[in-house]
Design a protein around this motif. Structure first.
Motif, mmCIF file in Angstrom:
data_model
loop_
_atom_site.group_PDB
_atom_site.id
_atom_site.type_symbol
_atom_site.label_atom_id
_atom_site.label_comp_id
_atom_site.label_asym_id
_atom_site.label_seq_id
_atom_site.Cartn_x
_atom_site.Cartn_y
_atom_site.Cartn_z
ATOM 1 N N TYR A 45 39.442 79.136 -28.084
ATOM 2 C CA TYR A 45 38.231 78.535 -28.648
ATOM 3 C C TYR A 45 37.758 77.429 -27.712
ATOM 4 N N GLY A 46 36.491 77.459 -27.357
ATOM 5 C CA GLY A 46 35.959 76.397 -26.510
ATOM 6 C C GLY A 46 34.586 76.750 -25.984
ATOM 7 N N LYS B 298 32.277 78.457 -28.247
ATOM 8 C CA LYS B 298 31.498 77.484 -29.016
ATOM 9 C C LYS B 298 30.208 77.165 -28.271
ATOM 10 N N SER C 254 43.340 72.243 -30.301
ATOM 11 C CA SER C 254 41.974 71.720 -30.266
ATOM 12 C C SER C 254 41.715 70.983 -31.570
ATOM 13 N N THR D 38 39.333 69.591 -32.610
ATOM 14 C CA THR D 38 38.006 69.839 -33.170
ATOM 15 C C THR D 38 38.038 70.901 -34.263
ATOM 16 N N ASN E 26 44.030 64.839 -26.151
ATOM 17 C CA ASN E 26 42.789 64.294 -25.600
ATOM 18 C C ASN E 26 42.928 62.787 -25.481
ATOM 19 N N THR F 77 35.908 68.214 -15.680
ATOM 20 C CA THR F 77 34.843 67.951 -16.640
ATOM 21 C C THR F 77 34.200 66.611 -16.317
#
Length: 195
Positions: free
Chosen positions: A20-21, A45, A73, A75, A98, A176
């Protein structure tokens, strides 16, 4: 996640991976899943979107009916908690990695919910855990464990090549924006006297 799978030497666990990402899945991950005979699915996503993806995650969880969810994750804490509330025997393990220094308010809320509702929260360092303790001092942290990342020595071996006069920089992370590589490159140039 593949390190966890490699660590199960006696193959006692059936795994299902949900990628997922915001990025498409890497070909190397697909190849590993195929080589390990691990079923998987991918949910990409969209920027500034959650609801449709969360529904897809919930549908996948409901289809697979896991005994435990190891969530990398944070999130996805909301959808994982909804699933856990409707499947009370499922264990929820959150792996927090994170950086606390760049967490948004929503991510601090998710960290709070993790401590409140998950069966276990895993931190990679004592420092990370102590940063959480400063933020949420009222928790007992009875469900929090520190499990440092290890190095798989069957893959990563000591470098026995002759030393050189050059400068070697290694980045073990995704590239990133928030990692500010411009500053890192500029600092390296200054250290090497290139500016």
């Amino acid at each position: 996640v593949f390190s966890l799978i490699d660590g199960d030497k006696e193959k006692k666990t059936d795994n299902y991976l949900l990628f997922y990402g915001i990025e498409n899945i890497k070909t190397e991950y697909i190849e590993k899943c195929n080589n390990y005979h691990i079923p998987y699915s991918v949910i990409v996503k969209k920027q500034n979107s959650n609801l449709n993806e969360w529904v897809s995650v919930y549908i996948t969880l409901n289809k697979e009916k896991p005994d435990a969810i190891i969530l990398h994750s944070i999130t996805l804490i909301i959808v994982s908690l909804v699933y856990k509330l409707t499947h009370l025997k499922t264990k929820l393990i959150i792996v927090e990695h994170n950086a606390n220094s760049i967490k948004r308010k929503s991510e601090w809320l998710w960290s709070f919910l993790s401590l409140l509702f998950s069966d276990w929260v895993v931190y990679l360092t004592e420092t990370y855990k102590s940063e959480l303790r400063k933020k949420f001092s009222f928790f007992s942290y009875r469900n929090a464990k520190v499990i440092p990342n290890g190095i798989n020595l069957s893959v990563y071996l000591p470098d026995n090549t002759p030393k050189h006069d050059g400068f070697r920089l290694t980045m073990i992370s995704r590239f990133t924006k928030f990692r500010d590589h411009k500053t890192l490159i500029s600092a390296c140039q200054k250290c090497l006297g290139k500016i």
